[in-house]
Design a protein around this motif. Sequence first.
Motif, PDB file in Angstrom:
ATOM      1  N   MET A 105      20.048  46.327 -14.305  1.00 36.75           N
ATOM      2  CA  MET A 105      18.780  45.777 -13.854  1.00 36.75           C
ATOM      3  C   MET A 105      18.143  45.040 -15.032  1.00 36.75           C
ATOM      4  O   MET A 105      18.390  45.393 -16.192  1.00 36.75           O
ATOM      5  CB  MET A 105      17.854  46.877 -13.350  1.00 36.75           C
ATOM      6  CG  MET A 105      18.404  47.659 -12.171  1.00 36.75           C
ATOM      7  SD  MET A 105      18.500  46.659 -10.667  1.00 36.75           S
ATOM      8  CE  MET A 105      19.657  47.629  -9.686  1.00 36.75           C
ATOM      9  N   ALA A 106      17.329  44.030 -14.756  1.00 32.15           N
ATOM     10  CA  ALA A 106      16.815  43.183 -15.829  1.00 32.15           C
ATOM     11  C   ALA A 106      15.319  42.987 -15.682  1.00 32.15           C
ATOM     12  O   ALA A 106      14.768  42.986 -14.573  1.00 32.15           O
ATOM     13  CB  ALA A 106      17.530  41.832 -15.835  1.00 32.15           C
TER      14      ALA A 106
ATOM     15  N   TYR B 127      23.182  50.908   0.589  1.00 33.48           N
ATOM     16  CA  TYR B 127      23.709  52.116   1.217  1.00 33.48           C
ATOM     17  C   TYR B 127      25.049  51.848   1.893  1.00 33.48           C
ATOM     18  O   TYR B 127      25.941  52.705   1.901  1.00 33.48           O
ATOM     19  CB  TYR B 127      22.693  52.668   2.223  1.00 33.48           C
ATOM     20  CG  TYR B 127      21.541  53.416   1.573  1.00 33.48           C
ATOM     21  CD1 TYR B 127      21.781  54.411   0.639  1.00 33.48           C
ATOM     22  CD2 TYR B 127      20.217  53.115   1.894  1.00 33.48           C
ATOM     23  CE1 TYR B 127      20.729  55.093   0.033  1.00 33.48           C
ATOM     24  CE2 TYR B 127      19.162  53.787   1.302  1.00 33.48           C
ATOM     25  CZ  TYR B 127      19.425  54.775   0.359  1.00 33.48           C
ATOM     26  OH  TYR B 127      18.393  55.452  -0.233  1.00 33.48           O
ATOM     27  N   ARG B 128      25.197  50.659   2.491  1.00 30.01           N
ATOM     28  CA  ARG B 128      26.472  50.311   3.117  1.00 30.01           C
ATOM     29  C   ARG B 128      27.588  50.260   2.079  1.00 30.01           C
ATOM     30  O   ARG B 128      28.683  50.806   2.295  1.00 30.01           O
ATOM     31  CB  ARG B 128      26.356  48.965   3.832  1.00 30.01           C
ATOM     32  CG  ARG B 128      27.590  48.573   4.641  1.00 30.01           C
ATOM     33  CD  ARG B 128      27.454  47.180   5.209  1.00 30.01           C
ATOM     34  NE  ARG B 128      27.636  46.163   4.187  1.00 30.01           N
ATOM     35  CZ  ARG B 128      28.832  45.676   3.831  1.00 30.01           C
ATOM     36  NH1 ARG B 128      29.935  46.121   4.413  1.00 30.01           N
ATOM     37  NH2 ARG B 128      28.919  44.743   2.903  1.00 30.01           N
TER      38      ARG B 128
ATOM     39  N   PHE C 219      20.254  53.452  -8.169  1.00 28.00           N
ATOM     40  CA  PHE C 219      21.690  53.598  -7.921  1.00 28.00           C
ATOM     41  C   PHE C 219      22.417  52.293  -7.595  1.00 28.00           C
ATOM     42  O   PHE C 219      23.655  52.271  -7.568  1.00 28.00           O
ATOM     43  CB  PHE C 219      21.912  54.561  -6.753  1.00 28.00           C
ATOM     44  CG  PHE C 219      21.581  53.992  -5.403  1.00 28.00           C
ATOM     45  CD1 PHE C 219      22.579  53.526  -4.558  1.00 28.00           C
ATOM     46  CD2 PHE C 219      20.259  53.893  -4.966  1.00 28.00           C
ATOM     47  CE1 PHE C 219      22.281  53.010  -3.311  1.00 28.00           C
ATOM     48  CE2 PHE C 219      19.955  53.383  -3.729  1.00 28.00           C
ATOM     49  CZ  PHE C 219      20.964  52.937  -2.894  1.00 28.00           C
ATOM     50  N   ALA C 220      21.706  51.187  -7.371  1.00 29.71           N
ATOM     51  CA  ALA C 220      22.354  49.990  -6.819  1.00 29.71           C
ATOM     52  C   ALA C 220      23.107  49.170  -7.856  1.00 29.71           C
ATOM     53  O   ALA C 220      23.910  48.307  -7.483  1.00 29.71           O
ATOM     54  CB  ALA C 220      21.316  49.105  -6.122  1.00 29.71           C
ATOM     55  N   ALA C 221      22.870  49.385  -9.150  1.00 27.85           N
ATOM     56  CA  ALA C 221      23.512  48.542 -10.160  1.00 27.85           C
ATOM     57  C   ALA C 221      25.029  48.625 -10.088  1.00 27.85           C
ATOM     58  O   ALA C 221      25.730  47.622 -10.253  1.00 27.85           O
ATOM     59  CB  ALA C 221      23.021  48.932 -11.555  1.00 27.85           C
TER      60      ALA C 221
ATOM     61  N   SER D 270      12.849  52.440 -16.401  1.00 30.35           N
ATOM     62  CA  SER D 270      13.734  53.404 -17.049  1.00 30.35           C
ATOM     63  C   SER D 270      15.196  53.137 -16.724  1.00 30.35           C
ATOM     64  O   SER D 270      16.082  53.596 -17.458  1.00 30.35           O
ATOM     65  CB  SER D 270      13.354  54.824 -16.629  1.00 30.35           C
ATOM     66  OG  SER D 270      13.502  54.991 -15.226  1.00 30.35           O
ATOM     67  N   ASN D 271      15.483  52.410 -15.650  1.00 34.97           N
ATOM     68  CA  ASN D 271      16.860  52.074 -15.278  1.00 34.97           C
ATOM     69  C   ASN D 271      17.204  50.628 -15.608  1.00 34.97           C
ATOM     70  O   ASN D 271      18.191  50.091 -15.095  1.00 34.97           O
ATOM     71  CB  ASN D 271      17.074  52.324 -13.782  1.00 34.97           C
ATOM     72  CG  ASN D 271      17.154  53.796 -13.443  1.00 34.97           C
ATOM     73  OD1 ASN D 271      18.109  54.472 -13.806  1.00 34.97           O
ATOM     74  ND2 ASN D 271      16.141  54.303 -12.770  1.00 34.97           N
ATOM     75  N   THR D 272      16.386  49.996 -16.437  1.00 32.90           N
ATOM     76  CA  THR D 272      16.618  48.601 -16.797  1.00 32.90           C
ATOM     77  C   THR D 272      17.415  48.529 -18.094  1.00 32.90           C
ATOM     78  O   THR D 272      16.993  49.070 -19.117  1.00 32.90           O
ATOM     79  CB  THR D 272      15.276  47.863 -16.974  1.00 32.90           C
ATOM     80  OG1 THR D 272      14.544  47.954 -15.760  1.00 32.90           O
ATOM     81  CG2 THR D 272      15.511  46.409 -17.302  1.00 32.90           C
TER      82      THR D 272
END
Length: 811
Positions: free
Chosen positions: A400-401, A471-472, A544-546, A570-572
């Motif tokens: 993530m950016a 999710y898919r 979770f998508a990264a 925090s997830n970047t």
Amino acid sequence: MTDISPEPAAGGPGDEPVPNDLSGLFADDPERGDQLEKLARAAVRGTKGGMADATTGTPRDLPALPEPAGLVFEDDEDQEHNGTLVTGPQPGTGGWTWRDAFPPDTFDSAAWAHRKKVALHQLAWHAGHSHLYAWRLTRLSGIGMVAGARDGWHYYSAQEYADMVDTARRKGLNPDIVAALREERLETARARRREPLLVGATTAVLTAIAAAVAIADVYGLLAASPAALLTLGILSALGLREHRRRNPEAALSTAFALSAASTADGAPLTDDLLNRILRTAKVFTKDEHQITLLEPIRPAEINGVLAKFKLPDDLQVSALVAKKEAIAGALDVEPHWIDIKEDGSPRRCSFWFCSSDPFGEPRTSPLVAEPERQDVWNRGILIGFNRRGLPVYLKLRHVMALLGGMSRTGKGMLLRNLIVGLGLDPRVNLRLVAGAKPGEHRGYGPICSTFFGRRPERLITLLEAFLREAYRREAILEDQGRAKFGEKDLDEFPLEILIIDEYKQYANASVRIPDPTDDREEGPRRTIKACDRIAELIEEIAAFAAALNMTVLISTQDPDANTVPRGYKSNTGARAATRTGGAVQTNAILKDGATGAGLRAHEIPESLRGGVIVDIDGTPGELIRSFFIEDEEFDGAADLIRAGLHLREELGRAPGQFVDRIEDYLIEVTGTSSLAGGPTGSGRPGPVTDTAVMEETTTVLTLMLDAFAKAGDVDRLRTGDLLPLLATLDPDTFSYEALGVEEADADADDQAAKAATAAYNRAGGRRLAEEIAKALDGTDRELVSREWTTAPRGRGYLLAEVRTAARIAPE
């Protein structure tokens, strides 16, 4: 293909020996044998040896060789060994040459180029101080002449006995002893005056002086210069001896009282200069502290110099990094003119220094001249260059950016580089959401699978569609027993990159929406702020998508600690900050404690336009400058967007050419499409049907709305102010040339310029009215110009009426 080699190779078990004579193989066809021999000899003549050898055409038990995977060209003269260019064959690679008897850097042209620069600087420096040398040499010679005359007279007159006589008299010794000393002095002086060495030396010195004077008198000073220089050298040597006697602990160089050439302003980098700088910066605190060069200092990129050295045992490179500002001050340069990095160990330092501003000149993106296909997955997106002049790439895979900074600090230019780079990789589905002024991004629309602006509710729907796709994809990975997608999956699961520009507009949105957790069927449903729902969805995606080839990039202006959702930040893993307003904003963009770690985006010089501190893979915490793509005089990205669209169309990856589950969900929920910017391409979603009719009937109204957006936060525009904006958007219709009006010259007087402007406004007003009437023909809508008396006074169009005519709901 037959491999010809003079080296024998052992065959495998049971292999039959190969005949050594080719003539036996072609006994029945001698012409073919002759032809093969000629071809073999011609091939050998093309080698470095240039001559055929005795083994040509005679294979000796050669094993079968695999087909080469590709052409590889090697040159034994230049080999790269452990990152260092080594010249000549190396041990174990084909023998030794005479160059191997010398140190590895003896024939390093780059090192010699720097040595030459140092030598020329020293020569020029000493030549510039020659008058001081001459004066101090003359003074030293005078001291030598006086000291020599004094010592000669003392020896000639036995002055040491006079000192003893004085000592005896002061101590009150027997007068007979004093008399005896005086007598002994006279005898010693009489004996010395008859010594051949003293007589010869005195005669030689007086003769040399007399000869020099006589030659100078007869033939001039130039002819007497050899004798004068000899005399001057002798006297200077006597002067140095006297200096040593007077100052036993001082160095001989202090006799001239001149600093070293390496300490002069603009001096090339040397080990002496580095030691002096590190002492001045208080990095070296002990007298025995010295650097040890690991290789010769050599020129580097952008007028730079690279030095690799080892620090003393009790110091690490981190000490230099902490003292970077002090080191820059000692060098008398800006801190971003130097670069200090570890080179393999905490004590090995790579020190890069530039004598001029490495970011002083902007650089146009190489993609402007050559818009070629990009590899976003492996190489990344070309965004700028670092202080060493090397290109910097941003990888948006499995990350993530976050991009932020103050207004007008280069954030838009960095985003411009990102978007055009993403557009040139057809494996990327680009989705762009503008928080303010979507008209500025209209040119990117053709390559965007989704593009709209200023619609919080639609952004929520887009994020929900993004989450559904995540999710898919996660379910597919679970079925396959894998942790993440890779490059081989891009055909089926392309990179989904969502860019939310000016996110602060959405973070502060006061619009309220129904609470999705309130599922009651009767009574009014609870409502929540749209900004809270947006933050919630972004945090859930970032969690979770990264790993699913899905990335969200947020660009925001003037952020504070609460602007960017904490769970997202925090997830970047990739962050970039242009100049900020303070330490709080810097930490909000980069990371907590960034300023304490030296990442001070608020200290980027205002003069450094496009300066960015990036904290990304490969360049952690580095200052770079964005590449320039023209965005004021003309749209420099237009050709890049067209190239990206053409590339995508050829591969069936242009917007609308492939199954797009995310945009399809938007259409299903909202009933409008934002594919490639919507029906008009301006970032305004519209009905999927009758697209051609809508484009035809709202072209001029769309241009007017884009002109209002370009003008800023205004609710009305005078015709004279509106026409130049329309001319930039559609020069074929509203430019001076298109209207048949002659534009005033740059050197025209005020009266001529006013006349030309008035003629343009009259013709443009008529053309605008005609275009509006044509667009609204057959509808029940109308749009006419208004006159208002409130400041600023004039006649023009109201934004609300333009929106009504275009059937766009007010915001």
